[in-house]
Design a protein around this motif. Structure first.
Motif, mmCIF file in Angstrom:
data_model
loop_
_atom_site.group_PDB
_atom_site.id
_atom_site.type_symbol
_atom_site.label_atom_id
_atom_site.label_comp_id
_atom_site.label_asym_id
_atom_site.label_seq_id
_atom_site.Cartn_x
_atom_site.Cartn_y
_atom_site.Cartn_z
ATOM 1 N N VAL A 1 -4.127 5.745 7.230
ATOM 2 C CA VAL A 1 -3.466 6.127 5.986
ATOM 3 C C VAL A 1 -3.164 7.606 6.102
ATOM 4 C CG1 VAL A 1 -3.669 6.402 3.505
ATOM 5 C CG2 VAL A 1 -4.595 4.352 4.593
ATOM 6 N N ASP A 2 -1.868 7.930 6.154
ATOM 7 C CA ASP A 2 -1.429 9.297 6.425
ATOM 8 C C ASP A 2 -2.139 9.796 7.684
ATOM 9 O OD1 ASP A 2 0.374 9.281 4.318
ATOM 10 O OD2 ASP A 2 -1.150 9.901 2.881
ATOM 11 N N GLY A 3 -2.864 10.869 7.635
ATOM 12 C CA GLY A 3 -3.486 11.380 8.858
ATOM 13 C C GLY A 3 -4.892 10.883 9.098
ATOM 14 N N PHE A 4 -5.369 9.932 8.326
ATOM 15 C CA PHE A 4 -6.760 9.485 8.424
ATOM 16 C C PHE A 4 -6.844 8.148 9.161
ATOM 17 C CE2 PHE A 4 -6.546 12.148 4.609
ATOM 18 C CZ PHE A 4 -7.569 13.049 4.879
ATOM 19 N N ARG A 5 -7.703 8.080 10.180
ATOM 20 C CA ARG A 5 -7.938 6.841 10.921
ATOM 21 C C ARG A 5 -9.015 6.031 10.208
ATOM 22 N NH1 ARG A 5 -6.188 6.846 16.230
ATOM 23 N NH2 ARG A 5 -7.904 5.492 16.852
ATOM 24 N N PHE B 1 -11.604 11.156 3.636
ATOM 25 C CA PHE B 1 -10.881 10.069 2.965
ATOM 26 C C PHE B 1 -11.782 8.849 2.888
ATOM 27 C CE2 PHE B 1 -7.938 6.464 2.822
ATOM 28 C CZ PHE B 1 -7.012 6.891 1.878
ATOM 29 N N ALA B 2 -11.737 8.159 1.758
ATOM 30 C CA ALA B 2 -12.520 6.930 1.576
ATOM 31 C C ALA B 2 -11.615 5.811 1.089
ATOM 32 C CB ALA B 2 -13.642 7.173 0.570
ATOM 33 N N PHE B 3 -11.786 4.644 1.696
ATOM 34 C CA PHE B 3 -11.051 3.438 1.314
ATOM 35 C C PHE B 3 -12.108 2.428 0.887
ATOM 36 C CE2 PHE B 3 -8.882 -0.561 1.829
ATOM 37 C CZ PHE B 3 -7.515 -0.306 1.770
ATOM 38 N N LEU B 4 -12.211 2.198 -0.427
ATOM 39 C CA LEU B 4 -13.282 1.386 -0.982
ATOM 40 C C LEU B 4 -12.743 0.074 -1.526
ATOM 41 C CD1 LEU B 4 -15.057 4.169 -3.091
ATOM 42 C CD2 LEU B 4 -15.455 3.599 -0.704
ATOM 43 N N ASN B 5 -13.139 -1.033 -0.924
ATOM 44 C CA ASN B 5 -12.853 -2.342 -1.526
ATOM 45 C C ASN B 5 -13.884 -2.585 -2.617
ATOM 46 O OD1 ASN B 5 -12.208 -2.742 1.672
ATOM 47 N ND2 ASN B 5 -10.738 -3.838 0.403
ATOM 48 N N VAL B 6 -13.410 -2.872 -3.829
ATOM 49 C CA VAL B 6 -14.323 -3.086 -4.957
ATOM 50 C C VAL B 6 -14.075 -4.472 -5.547
ATOM 51 C CG1 VAL B 6 -14.628 -0.646 -5.502
ATOM 52 C CG2 VAL B 6 -12.705 -1.899 -6.498
ATOM 53 N N ASP B 7 -15.079 -4.986 -6.251
ATOM 54 C CA ASP B 7 -15.010 -6.359 -6.758
ATOM 55 C C ASP B 7 -14.155 -6.501 -8.007
ATOM 56 O OD1 ASP B 7 -16.577 -7.231 -4.716
ATOM 57 O OD2 ASP B 7 -18.442 -7.259 -5.856
ATOM 58 N N SER B 8 -13.899 -5.405 -8.700
ATOM 59 C CA SER B 8 -13.113 -5.474 -9.935
ATOM 60 C C SER B 8 -12.272 -4.217 -10.068
ATOM 61 C CB SER B 8 -14.029 -5.635 -11.153
ATOM 62 O OG SER B 8 -14.960 -4.567 -11.226
ATOM 63 N N ALA B 9 -11.193 -4.327 -10.819
ATOM 64 C CA ALA B 9 -10.295 -3.189 -10.996
ATOM 65 C C ALA B 9 -10.982 -2.108 -11.835
ATOM 66 C CB ALA B 9 -9.009 -3.627 -11.677
ATOM 67 N N GLY C 1 9.874 14.879 -2.337
ATOM 68 C CA GLY C 1 8.722 15.764 -2.214
ATOM 69 C C GLY C 1 7.642 15.309 -1.270
ATOM 70 N N GLY C 2 7.876 14.302 -0.416
ATOM 71 C CA GLY C 2 6.831 13.941 0.519
ATOM 72 C C GLY C 2 7.006 12.557 1.089
ATOM 73 N N GLU C 3 5.930 12.074 1.727
ATOM 74 C CA GLU C 3 5.965 10.758 2.337
ATOM 75 C C GLU C 3 4.575 10.138 2.331
ATOM 76 O OE1 GLU C 3 7.260 11.550 6.386
ATOM 77 O OE2 GLU C 3 5.185 11.306 7.097
ATOM 78 N N ALA C 4 4.536 8.838 2.510
ATOM 79 C CA ALA C 4 3.290 8.103 2.696
ATOM 80 C C ALA C 4 3.442 7.263 3.955
ATOM 81 C CB ALA C 4 2.998 7.208 1.499
ATOM 82 N N LEU D 1 0.828 -1.207 0.000
ATOM 83 C CA LEU D 1 0.000 0.000 0.000
ATOM 84 C C LEU D 1 0.860 1.254 0.000
ATOM 85 C CD1 LEU D 1 -2.754 1.399 0.216
ATOM 86 C CD2 LEU D 1 -2.665 1.032 2.694
ATOM 87 N N ALA D 2 1.900 1.265 0.829
ATOM 88 C CA ALA D 2 2.789 2.426 0.870
ATOM 89 C C ALA D 2 3.462 2.660 -0.477
ATOM 90 C CB ALA D 2 3.843 2.240 1.961
ATOM 91 N N ALA D 3 3.834 1.567 -1.155
ATOM 92 C CA ALA D 3 4.470 1.699 -2.471
ATOM 93 C C ALA D 3 3.544 2.381 -3.458
ATOM 94 C CB ALA D 3 4.876 0.333 -2.993
ATOM 95 N N GLN D 4 2.256 2.080 -3.366
ATOM 96 C CA GLN D 4 1.300 2.616 -4.331
ATOM 97 C C GLN D 4 0.827 4.031 -3.978
ATOM 98 O OE1 GLN D 4 -1.507 -0.696 -5.815
ATOM 99 N NE2 GLN D 4 -0.549 -1.620 -4.009
#
Length: 528
Positions: A443-447, A497-505, A423-426, A339-342
């Motif tokens: 993820v960053d500052g979001f719980r 912030f939204a983290f959405l698991n989806v069924d397809s790419a 230029g930044g960090e994750a 996840l951090a890589a992406q």
């Protein structure tokens, strides 16, 4: 009493000889049915396989003496790594054993295209003698662009430099100084596409590299340029490549790998004379197959005789009680690295792995190594494991820090991975509930409380009404089903912030549609 080794797949006689000369008792029994293998595996200390033998959890339950499994080759898909790790069985493979072989095929592809070898052969066999038609080009003085200079890419660079080619490369995980020692000039991808006379791809297939070479990239390449892919199918948009060749914009292309293997008989590339292909034979030479067999035999002998571990793909040599603590967190930490890589900025230079809570009392190296595996896998075609990932990170100028903290205010244990770059960090963090349920908790500052698996869309937006409704509607219209949702926002309500698991790419057009929605700042597709 000598340790006993079972060779259940074809290894070269030289490999068997290595084991026997080490004083090991070796039985070669190739082609056993699963029941027959299960019946005898309890009498062996080591198992040597290629890809045919399936080392399942059921088989491992019967392998009461087994200490080590050796896979002659790169992949270990035929081995249940979780089951092996839980039983304390070391699993080794032979990364890099086919590097020279694959690099030489890529070079052969370039030479064959420049000198029209396949087409000229077909012409002569058809009774023609078309000397003028097949006037070619020299490699000397041409610019080779290499995308990814890991094990294979660096071998190709060495050969190309020896043939007096100018070599430029794109690889965000190697310093300019290290690249210069190879004789390479590092450039950005846009410059590589535009300047190279021939381009060879040596990256893994990830969400970021899928269709890396698309119609837009092909249009930016020099007229008459060559493209070679001996890495992974799916990195090149094959239909767009067929169009670029048919139009005459590209001078030629060669693939050893296809998105679908074998490709259909009516594949559009097959109608193009300037296209050359082979049936995924990059590693298929007698030398490579013999080399990996001898290498795994040497690794098994060293482990059984001296306890030396080389190229292990799981966590070796830890007490069972420590393994029980680590086991639930190892897959999570690999997902955190991925996840951090992406999410990370370009050119990562520093990785920090921090462990807080109860887990801080156990060895950290397996956790930091597994985080690096997840991180580096998105940028390198080099086979990665817990043993070589730290060394590769160091070679590429990445600083790796390990931090412990006995206190974890919200969880029994939490692991945080921070990647810093240009230029930044994750920064991402995760925990495990009840030794089974892995969760992304920040993820960053979001719980958050998000499930780290499958296809994911992450969205950062203004904390305004209607944003999530618009996201859901747009995804629904595109036929992308939302499986899980984790939402968060900053305390001052400036961002959400939204983290959405989806069924397809989601396709590029779907992502672009989401980015155009009101109040949306950033949208990324992630695969975990």
């Amino acid at each position: 009493m000598s340790a006993r080794v079972l060779v259940s797949d074809d290894l070269s006689p030289e490999a068997v000889k290595v084991l026997e000369e080490a004083g090991l008792e070796v039985d070669v029994k190739v082609g056993l049915k699963p029941d027959a293998l299960e019946a005898i595996i309890g009498g062996y200390d080591a198992l040597a396989v290629r890809s045919a033998t399936k080392v399942t959890a059921k088989l491992l339950e019967r392998a009461t003496r087994l200490k080590v499994i050796g896979r002659a080759g790169v992949g270990v898909d035929n081995v249940d790594l979780d089951a092996a790790t839980r039983r304390g069985v070391v699993v080794m493979n032979t990364p890099g054993g086919s590097s020279v072989t694959v690099a030489e095929l890529a070079l052969a592809m370039i030479l064959g295209l420049y000198r029209h070898v396949p087409a000229a052969t077909a012409s002569v066999k058809a009774g023609k003698w078309e000397k003028k038609k097949f006037q070619g080009h020299e490699l000397s003085g041409k610019t080779l662009g290499v995308v990814g200079i890991g094990n294979i890419g660096s071998v190709l660079v060495d050969r190309a430099v020896a043939m007096k080619m100018r070599v430029i490369a794109y690889d965000p995980f190697i310093s300019p100084e290290a690249a210069a020692k190879l004789g390479v000039t590092l450039v950005e991808l846009d410059q590589l596409w535009a300047e190279a006379d021939a381009i060879s791809l040596h990256v893994p297939l990830t969400e970021q590299t899928r269709n890396l070479v698309n119609a837009g990239v092909l249009a930016r390449m020099k007229r008459g340029a060559l493209l070679v892919n001996c890495a992974r199918g799916g990195i090149v948009d094959e239909r767009a490549l067929a169009d670029a060749l048919a139009s005459g914009h590209l001078g030629g292309a060669a693939l050893d790998v296809f998105e679908k293997e074998p490709p259909p008989p009516d594949h559009p590339l097959f109608a193009v004379e300037s296209f050359v292909c082979t049936p995924h034979i990059g590693a298929s030479t007698e030398e490579a197959q013999s080399a990996v067999a001898v290498a795994i035999a040497e690794q098994l002998a060293a482990y059984l005789q001296k306890g030396v571990v080389k190229n292990a793909v799981n966590v070796p040599g830890l007490p069972r009680e420590v393994m029980d603590q680590l086991a639930p967190y190892l897959p999570l930490v690999e997902k955190l690295g991925s996840l951090a890589a992406q999410l990370a900025p370009a050119g990562p230079t520093e990785v920090t792995v921090e462990v807080a809570g109860e887990l801080a009392a156990v060895p950290m190296r397996p956790l930091s190594a597994r985080a690096l595996v997840g991180l580096l896998r998105h940028f390198l075609e080099t086979p990665l494991n817990d043993v070589n990932a730290p060394a590769i990170a160091k070679d590429r100028g990445m600083a790796v820090r390990e931090v412990r903290s006995a206190e974890s205010h919200d969880y029994a244990s939490v692991v945080t991975v921070t990647v810093r770059g240009q230029g930044g960090e994750a920064q991402v963090a995760g925990t495990v509930y009840g030794k089974r349920e892995a969760r992304i908790v920040r993820v960053d500052g979001f719980r958050l409380e998000a499930v780290p698996e499958g296809h994911v869309i992450v969205c950062e937006n203004d904390d305004a009404p209607g944003v999530f409704g618009n996201l859901g509607t747009a995804l629904g219209d595109a036929g992308v089903n939302i499986a899980r949702i984790s939402l968060s926002r900053q305390e001052d309500r400036s961002r959400a912030f939204a983290f959405l698991n989806v069924d397809s790419a989601p396709g590029p057009e779907v992502l672009e549609r989401l980015r155009r929605l009101p109040h949306v700042r950033v949208v990324r597709a992630i695969h975990l």
